[in-house]
Design an enzyme around this catalytic site. Structure first.
Site, mmCIF file in Angstrom:
data_model
loop_
_atom_site.group_PDB
_atom_site.id
_atom_site.type_symbol
_atom_site.label_atom_id
_atom_site.label_comp_id
_atom_site.label_asym_id
_atom_site.label_seq_id
_atom_site.Cartn_x
_atom_site.Cartn_y
_atom_site.Cartn_z
ATOM 1 N N ARG A 9 34.242 6.388 14.403
ATOM 2 C CA ARG A 9 34.888 7.561 13.796
ATOM 3 C C ARG A 9 34.611 8.744 14.714
ATOM 4 O O ARG A 9 33.451 9.087 14.980
ATOM 5 C CB ARG A 9 34.322 7.833 12.403
ATOM 6 C CG ARG A 9 34.697 9.208 11.878
ATOM 7 C CD ARG A 9 34.398 9.415 10.431
ATOM 8 N NE ARG A 9 35.318 8.657 9.601
ATOM 9 C CZ ARG A 9 35.507 8.878 8.291
ATOM 10 N NH1 ARG A 9 34.849 9.842 7.682
ATOM 11 N NH2 ARG A 9 36.357 8.156 7.603
ATOM 12 N N HIS A 38 44.224 7.279 10.655
ATOM 13 C CA HIS A 38 43.178 6.657 9.822
ATOM 14 C C HIS A 38 43.701 5.310 9.315
ATOM 15 O O HIS A 38 43.998 5.129 8.136
ATOM 16 C CB HIS A 38 42.838 7.588 8.654
ATOM 17 C CG HIS A 38 41.540 7.274 7.972
ATOM 18 N ND1 HIS A 38 40.701 6.249 8.373
ATOM 19 C CD2 HIS A 38 40.930 7.854 6.902
ATOM 20 C CE1 HIS A 38 39.634 6.227 7.577
ATOM 21 N NE2 HIS A 38 39.751 7.174 6.677
ATOM 22 N N GLN A 73 41.979 3.360 6.234
ATOM 23 C CA GLN A 73 42.275 3.916 4.919
ATOM 24 C C GLN A 73 43.642 3.444 4.436
ATOM 25 O O GLN A 73 43.818 3.058 3.273
ATOM 26 C CB GLN A 73 42.244 5.451 4.983
ATOM 27 C CG GLN A 73 42.646 6.129 3.683
ATOM 28 C CD GLN A 73 41.627 5.944 2.576
ATOM 29 O OE1 GLN A 73 40.440 6.187 2.779
ATOM 30 N NE2 GLN A 73 42.071 5.521 1.397
ATOM 31 N N ASP A 101 46.043 15.003 0.439
ATOM 32 C CA ASP A 101 44.779 15.042 1.194
ATOM 33 C C ASP A 101 44.396 16.519 1.365
ATOM 34 O O ASP A 101 45.212 17.416 1.099
ATOM 35 C CB ASP A 101 44.981 14.343 2.558
ATOM 36 C CG ASP A 101 43.692 14.210 3.368
ATOM 37 O OD1 ASP A 101 42.596 14.355 2.785
ATOM 38 O OD2 ASP A 101 43.784 13.968 4.593
ATOM 39 N N CYS A 117 42.798 9.804 -0.361
ATOM 40 C CA CYS A 117 41.799 9.083 0.436
ATOM 41 C C CYS A 117 40.375 9.493 0.081
ATOM 42 O O CYS A 117 39.443 8.730 0.296
ATOM 43 C CB CYS A 117 42.067 9.309 1.920
ATOM 44 S SG CYS A 117 42.142 11.049 2.383
ATOM 45 N N ARG A 167 38.724 -0.030 -0.075
ATOM 46 C CA ARG A 167 38.243 0.151 1.306
ATOM 47 C C ARG A 167 37.325 -1.005 1.684
ATOM 48 O O ARG A 167 37.398 -1.534 2.800
ATOM 49 C CB ARG A 167 37.468 1.483 1.457
ATOM 50 C CG ARG A 167 38.309 2.753 1.357
ATOM 51 C CD ARG A 167 39.328 2.882 2.479
ATOM 52 N NE ARG A 167 38.747 2.796 3.812
ATOM 53 C CZ ARG A 167 38.167 3.815 4.452
ATOM 54 N NH1 ARG A 167 38.093 5.010 3.899
ATOM 55 N NH2 ARG A 167 37.685 3.652 5.675
HETATM 56 N N1 CP Z 1 38.449 8.270 2.923
HETATM 57 C C1 CP Z 1 37.444 8.206 3.803
HETATM 58 O O1 CP Z 1 37.598 7.793 4.955
HETATM 59 O O2 CP Z 1 36.249 8.619 3.298
HETATM 60 P P1 CP Z 1 34.936 8.945 4.111
HETATM 61 O O3 CP Z 1 35.208 10.169 4.948
HETATM 62 O O4 CP Z 1 33.901 9.185 3.061
HETATM 63 O O5 CP Z 1 34.597 7.776 4.985
HETATM 64 N N1 NVA Z 2 42.164 14.278 6.667
HETATM 65 C C1 NVA Z 2 40.792 14.053 6.279
HETATM 66 C C2 NVA Z 2 40.600 12.639 5.861
HETATM 67 C C3 NVA Z 2 39.209 12.292 5.405
HETATM 68 C C4 NVA Z 2 39.050 10.852 5.021
HETATM 69 C C5 NVA Z 2 39.879 14.393 7.437
HETATM 70 O O1 NVA Z 2 40.182 14.021 8.575
HETATM 71 O O2 NVA Z 2 38.873 15.061 7.217
#
Ligand code: CP
Ligand code: NVA
Length: 304
Positions: A103, A130, A133, A220, A260, A288
């Site tokens: 990530r 992502h 997700q 989101d 998400c 997930r």
């Molecule tokens: N939705 C998601 O990816 O959650 P986290 O940021 O908690 O991993």
């Molecule tokens: N768009 C959000 C998604 C988190 C799972 C971010 O990137 O912070």
């Protein structure tokens, strides 16, 4: 499947195969089947340059349940955080691990990790997309609606990583896709062109117009990780880009709402609407785990 760098790399058949395996793994887990022979002895490095709850826990618990070993690698502690190039990290980790989940901010870092390493790389979120997700989201939609046939998905919010991956996932599954976002906050231009050419894609500034007859509503946060200082300016730009009663009324009466998470109640969705749809949203969060286990099995066994 060699890697999971972005959803666009997968065919419709590959996505369906991941979803079918995720359903099977969910069924097995609910029925107490021992899954520890799937990936016995395999080692997964999990690099996190941003915070996480769901992604970290789903991969860590998933790897454990499949018989493997998950290794949490914080970007703050790795030499990457002190400037060691990703090209070198990739080659070192490839000699000690069987797969890497990362990530981070730039999509290029994920692509470089895959290019310089010799083991599968899984994208656990970048600024661009992502995919993990959205595999869980598609799994949840199919569970609730039975199939993707004839469905319309509407995303209300920033043209961010979620919007980019949802657009690709929806079009690949044959769903119509609409988005409501303010000018200047649109999804990736190349992906929008692709969606227009390969499916049904509509863009609006008015969430009610975008949500008309939708089967699946999705939203989101207005400011993603790394955009925290833009919160105030974004709060102005997104003031009307949220899910409220009027947007819900524009959608089909049995429309589901997905998010998400984490959610900012009172910003992208009202607290009442969020709670009214908590059942499907937390099923989505649980999925997930099952979807990420399916991805791990696919990449570590090299199956399509
Ligand atoms: N939705 C998601 O990816 O959650 P986290 O940021 O908690 O991993
Ligand atoms: N768009 C959000 C998604 C988190 C799972 C971010 O990137 O912070």
């Amino acid at each position: 499947m060699k890697h999971l760098l972005k959803l666009a790399d997968l065919s419709r058949e590959e996505i369906l195969s991941v979803l079918n395996l995720a359903d099977q793994l969910k069924y097995e887990r609910k029925n107490g089947v021992d899954q520890s022979s799937y990936l016995r002895g395999k080692k997964l490095g999990m690099i996190f340059q941003k915070s996480s709850t769901r992604t970290r826990v789903s991969f860590e618990v998933g790897m454990y349940e499949l018989g493997g070993y998950p290794l949490f690698l914080s970007g703050r502690d790795l030499q990457i955080g002190r400037g060691e190039p990703v090209q070198d990290t990739a080659r070192v980790l490839s000699r000690m691990l069987d797969a890497i989940m990362i990530r981070t901010f730039a999509q290029k870092e994920v692509e470089d990790l895959a290019a310089y390493g010799s083991i599968p790389v899984i994208n656990g979120l970048t600024d661009y997309c992502h995919p993990c997700q959205v595999l869980a989201d598609l799994m949840t939609i199919r569970e609730c609606k039975g199939s993707f046939k004839g469905l319309k998905m509407c995303f209300v919010g920033d043209g961010n990583n979620m919007a980019n991956s949802l657009m690709v996932g929806a079009v690949k599954m044959g769903m119509r896709f609409s988005i409501a976002c303010p000018k200047g906050y649109e999804p990736d231009a190349a992906l929008m062109d692709w969606a227009k050419q390969n499916g049904s894609f509509e863009m609006y500034e008015d969430p009610e117009a975008a949500a008309k007859d939708a089967d699946v509503l999705y939203t989101d946060v207005w400011a993603s990780m790394g955009q925290e200082e833009e919160q105030a300016i974004r709060a102005k730009a997104f003031a009307r880009i949220h899910i409220d009663d009027a947007v819900m009324r524009a959608a089909k009466p049995d429309a589901m709402l997905l998010h998400c998470l984490p959610v900012h109640r009172g910003e992208e969705v009202t607290a009442e609407i969020f709670e009214a749809h908590a059942k499907e949203i937390f099923e989505e969060a649980e999925n997930r785990l099952h979807a990420q286990k399916a991805v791990l099995v696919k990449v570590l066994k090299g199956e399509n």
